[in-house]
Design an enzyme around this catalytic site. Structure first.
Site, PDB file in Angstrom:
ATOM      1  N   CYS A  62       0.921  -1.274   0.214  1.00 39.90           N
ATOM      2  CA  CYS A  62       0.017   0.089  -0.069  1.00 39.90           C
ATOM      3  C   CYS A  62       0.913   1.310   0.189  1.00 39.90           C
ATOM      4  O   CYS A  62       1.413   1.619  -1.107  1.00 39.90           O
ATOM      5  CB  CYS A  62      -1.114   0.037   1.053  1.00 39.90           C
ATOM      6  SG  CYS A  62      -2.351   1.185   0.546  1.00 39.90           S
ATOM      7  N   HIS A 114      -3.890  -5.055   0.742  1.00 42.57           N
ATOM      8  CA  HIS A 114      -3.386  -5.600   2.033  1.00 42.57           C
ATOM      9  C   HIS A 114      -3.458  -7.188   2.421  1.00 42.57           C
ATOM     10  O   HIS A 114      -4.186  -7.502   3.072  1.00 42.57           O
ATOM     11  CB  HIS A 114      -4.336  -4.733   2.939  1.00 42.57           C
ATOM     12  CG  HIS A 114      -3.910  -3.053   2.991  1.00 42.57           C
ATOM     13  ND1 HIS A 114      -2.842  -3.000   3.626  1.00 42.57           N
ATOM     14  CD2 HIS A 114      -4.289  -2.350   2.280  1.00 42.57           C
ATOM     15  CE1 HIS A 114      -2.790  -1.507   3.782  1.00 42.57           C
ATOM     16  NE2 HIS A 114      -3.774  -1.154   2.542  1.00 42.57           N
ATOM     17  N   GLU A 164      -1.601  -8.756   4.140  1.00 43.95           N
ATOM     18  CA  GLU A 164      -1.343  -8.934   5.511  1.00 43.95           C
ATOM     19  C   GLU A 164      -2.260  -9.178   6.564  1.00 43.95           C
ATOM     20  O   GLU A 164      -2.258  -9.897   7.440  1.00 43.95           O
ATOM     21  CB  GLU A 164      -0.344  -7.770   6.044  1.00 43.95           C
ATOM     22  CG  GLU A 164      -0.962  -6.639   6.747  1.00 43.95           C
ATOM     23  CD  GLU A 164      -1.684  -5.760   5.600  1.00 43.95           C
ATOM     24  OE1 GLU A 164      -1.289  -5.879   4.522  1.00 43.95           O
ATOM     25  OE2 GLU A 164      -2.323  -4.901   5.852  1.00 43.95           O
TER      26      GLU A 164
HETATM   27  N1  LIG Z   1      -1.933   6.769   2.471  1.00 49.07           N
HETATM   28  C1  LIG Z   1      -2.035   6.004   1.047  1.00 49.07           C
HETATM   29  C2  LIG Z   1      -1.611   4.732   1.433  1.00 49.07           C
HETATM   30  C3  LIG Z   1      -2.779   3.605   1.952  1.00 49.07           C
HETATM   31  C4  LIG Z   1      -2.505   2.733   3.134  1.00 49.07           C
HETATM   32  O1  LIG Z   1      -1.369   2.394   3.151  1.00 49.07           O
HETATM   33  N2  LIG Z   1      -3.611   2.279   3.521  1.00 49.07           N
HETATM   34  C5  LIG Z   1      -3.499   1.569   4.934  1.00 49.07           C
HETATM   35  C6  LIG Z   1      -3.809   2.042   6.121  1.00 49.07           C
HETATM   36  C7  LIG Z   1      -5.261   2.402   6.136  1.00 49.07           C
HETATM   37  C8  LIG Z   1      -5.602   3.329   7.353  1.00 49.07           C
HETATM   38  O2  LIG Z   1      -5.334   2.911   8.482  1.00 49.07           O
HETATM   39  O3  LIG Z   1      -6.025   4.406   7.089  1.00 49.07           O
HETATM   40  C9  LIG Z   1      -2.897   6.280   0.208  1.00 49.07           C
HETATM   41  O4  LIG Z   1      -4.127   6.669   1.016  1.00 49.07           O
HETATM   42  O5  LIG Z   1      -3.067   5.933  -1.041  1.00 49.07           O
END
Ligand SMILES: N[C@@H](CCC(=O)NCCCC(=O)O)C(=O)O
Length: 251
Positions: free
Chosen positions: A112, A220, A222
């Site tokens: 991500c 994701h 994981e």
């Molecule tokens: N910020 C980036 C990457 C998105 C990401 O890694 N999401 C996983 C976490 C989600 C959360 O906890 O809000 C994008 O928005 O593209």
């Protein structure tokens, strides 16, 4: 053989009246249970991390997801308030770690935010608020309290024939989750597109000519590594690459 070690760059987060270096538990759990490796959390320092010293001590790098975004200045764009939240400590740690791991042939799995860091680290750019583009779905994290629902598997990606991921996931349609508002815009020259969503969003890449496993995914794996076969397959493949790297170091 002792367990191989995988570096996971932290986020720098402000909560409970203090600031913390953190990694979400799902990535740690997937590293331990899915890849069979020992996580080594790396602080998100804007300066002070010795990247070579870190990489001397690890057998892989896992760049995790985060709600923060890579700072646009790192891919030649002016930053607007809407591009945030930012995490300069994470950027300053993760991008050089990715570049040098690739140089040194250390296996890399980028998830991500991680795939976005990989693309920027190698000279690509990102698009933000992709759901506002004509024909692009809303890939954002559903605004629900239940993480199992937020990380629910809800879209297809199409894995390309002959890609690095095809032997792991099978070419064609794979069901995945989606929690992002940014995505790869200009693909870095050294990246091959491995999978796309039906709306054209780039969902997975690999590093052309990489010395070891070097893959990024926008979804994701994981989160469902215990129960979802494609997710488990990705972490198993990463773990196998990490063990192979460690064995090569011991020769
Ligand atoms: N910020 C980036 C990457 C998105 C990401 O890694 N999401 C996983 C976490 C989600 C959360 O906890 O809000 C994008 O928005 O593209």
């Amino acid at each position: 053989m002792s367990k191989p070690v995988v570096a996971i760059p932290c986020d720098f987060r402000d909560f409970d009246g203090n600031v913390w270096h953190v990694v979400a538990h799902q990535y740690v759990r997937a590293a331990v249970e899915g890849a069979g490796v020992m996580p080594f959390l790396i602080p998100a320092l804007e300066s002070g991390n010795d990247i070579e010293e870190i990489l001397d001590r690890v057998d892989g790098v896992l760049a995790s997801g985060s709600r923060s975004n890579v700072h646009p200045a790192l891919y030649g764009r002016e930053a607007r308030e809407a591009d945030g939240p930012f995490d300069p400590g994470r950027d300053a740690t993760s991008l050089p770690l990715i570049r040098r791991a690739l140089d040194r042939g250390i296996p890399l799995f980028a998830i991500c935010r991680g795939i976005q860091e990989l693309n920027v680290a190698l000279g690509g750019t990102l698009a933000t608020e992709i759901q506002e583009q004509p024909g692009v779905w809303d890939h954002r994290k559903p605004d629900v309290p239940d993480l199992d629902v937020a990380y629910g598997i809800r879209q297809d990606v199409i894995v390309k024939e002959g890609s690095c991921l095809a032997p792991v996931l099978g070419a064609g349609r794979v069901r995945v989750n989606s929690l992002h508002r940014q995505a790869i815009a200009a693909t870095a020259p050294r990246l091959a597109i491995e999978a796309v969503a039906e709306d054209g969003t780039i969902e997975a890449v690999s590093v052309i000519g990489a010395k070891a496993f070097a893959v990024g995914v926008q979804w994701h794996p994981e989160y469902w590594v215990r129960t979802d076969a494609p997710s488990a397959g990705l972490f198993r493949a990463f773990g196998d690459a990490v063990r192979a790297y460690r064995e090569s170091k011991l020769k």
